[in-house]
Design a protein around this motif. Sequence first.
Motif, PDB file in Angstrom:
ATOM      1  N   GLY A  26       0.817  -1.220   0.000  1.00 32.67           N
ATOM      2  CA  GLY A  26       0.000   0.000   0.000  1.00 32.67           C
ATOM      3  C   GLY A  26       0.839   1.253   0.000  1.00 32.67           C
ATOM      4  O   GLY A  26       2.070   1.196  -0.065  1.00 32.67           O
ATOM      5  N   ARG A  27       0.149   2.404   0.096  1.00 34.31           N
ATOM      6  CA  ARG A  27       0.833   3.698   0.026  1.00 34.31           C
ATOM      7  C   ARG A  27       1.435   4.116   1.360  1.00 34.31           C
ATOM      8  O   ARG A  27       2.412   4.857   1.399  1.00 34.31           O
ATOM      9  N   ARG A  28       0.854   3.673   2.470  1.00 27.40           N
ATOM     10  CA  ARG A  28       1.344   4.092   3.790  1.00 27.40           C
ATOM     11  C   ARG A  28       2.723   3.512   4.071  1.00 27.40           C
ATOM     12  O   ARG A  28       3.025   2.374   3.674  1.00 27.40           O
ATOM     13  N   ASN A  37       2.044   6.371  -4.398  1.00 28.36           N
ATOM     14  CA  ASN A  37       1.305   6.870  -5.548  1.00 28.36           C
ATOM     15  C   ASN A  37      -0.157   7.018  -5.136  1.00 28.36           C
ATOM     16  O   ASN A  37      -0.712   6.142  -4.473  1.00 28.36           O
ATOM     17  N   LEU A  38      -0.781   8.139  -5.535  1.00 30.72           N
ATOM     18  CA  LEU A  38      -2.144   8.424  -5.098  1.00 30.72           C
ATOM     19  C   LEU A  38      -3.164   7.409  -5.620  1.00 30.72           C
ATOM     20  O   LEU A  38      -4.254   7.278  -5.062  1.00 30.72           O
ATOM     21  N   LYS A  87      -0.489   2.682 -11.738  1.00 30.42           N
ATOM     22  CA  LYS A  87       0.397   2.582 -12.904  1.00 30.42           C
ATOM     23  C   LYS A  87       1.521   1.582 -12.683  1.00 30.42           C
ATOM     24  O   LYS A  87       2.331   1.343 -13.577  1.00 30.42           O
ATOM     25  N   TYR A  88       1.574   1.005 -11.496  1.00 31.75           N
ATOM     26  CA  TYR A  88       2.666   0.098 -11.171  1.00 31.75           C
ATOM     27  C   TYR A  88       2.325  -1.338 -11.531  1.00 31.75           C
ATOM     28  O   TYR A  88       1.182  -1.778 -11.411  1.00 31.75           O
ATOM     29  N   LYS A  89       3.343  -2.082 -11.969  1.00 30.40           N
ATOM     30  CA  LYS A  89       3.212  -3.502 -12.245  1.00 30.40           C
ATOM     31  C   LYS A  89       4.168  -4.254 -11.325  1.00 30.40           C
ATOM     32  O   LYS A  89       5.331  -3.875 -11.182  1.00 30.40           O
ATOM     33  N   VAL A 197      11.359   7.464  -8.346  1.00 33.47           N
ATOM     34  CA  VAL A 197      10.626   6.268  -7.963  1.00 33.47           C
ATOM     35  C   VAL A 197       9.539   6.578  -6.944  1.00 33.47           C
ATOM     36  O   VAL A 197       8.362   6.281  -7.155  1.00 33.47           O
ATOM     37  N   GLU A 198       9.921   7.198  -5.824  1.00 29.07           N
ATOM     38  CA  GLU A 198       8.937   7.511  -4.798  1.00 29.07           C
ATOM     39  C   GLU A 198       9.445   8.637  -3.905  1.00 29.07           C
ATOM     40  O   GLU A 198      10.630   8.985  -3.928  1.00 29.07           O
TER      41      GLU A 198
END
Length: 235
Positions: A26-28, A37-38, A87-89, A197-198
Amino acid sequence: MPKMIVSIDGVVVKEVQITKERTTLGRRPYNDVVIDNLAVSGEHAVITMAGSEVTIEDLNSTNGTYINGKAVKRHTLQNNDTVEVGKYKIRYAADTGEDFEKTTIFKASRSAPPTVAPPLASLGIGSAAAAPRTAPDAEATRHAMVGAAGSAVIRVLNGASTGREVPLVKVVTTLGKPGMAVASITRRPHGYVLAHVEGQLLPTLNGTAVGADPVTLKSGDVVSLAGTQMQFVQP
């Protein structure tokens, strides 16, 4: 050991080995696999491992979890299955020998002996040997190594790690500080590319911010990331 290989726009940004019965995605920042990523929910999905069986389950995410292009709630993963979140794979590899570099963290050590360079591992920059530019024998060794591998290097320009060099011998080398700023340098058939990347802090290339779209690197380019300046050097 099974692993998840995360990529965006064809650029591998990280790989995570599945070693626990429960691995969260997840994003957290508290997740085991963090995707900043939102389009990714704070707690997007969970991967469970029971013996040799690995299963992914969507945690009622906003945008859903897709396996090989199909929306799923729960799915038993097979080798080379592709998980899509935003958008990530994320490719599931049950047993792979692919050669990717784990995340590289630049950490300036507080002090260093005046004549002996500290091990590169203490800088969080992998395990390859490196030495300050001021040591002639080490410099000759570095050039021989680069010539043999045909690879470029990243040279740290500031801080206590000034002069340390990292050969870019892997397909992908990621560098930065997770949760703050992470970028990747990817080796392609005709050169190397840099991509964000992030994290909220974007890397800069010769003073210009770089986003998720890969930008081609040229020898002598200066990359700045989270306060660390690095020079890309290609033979």
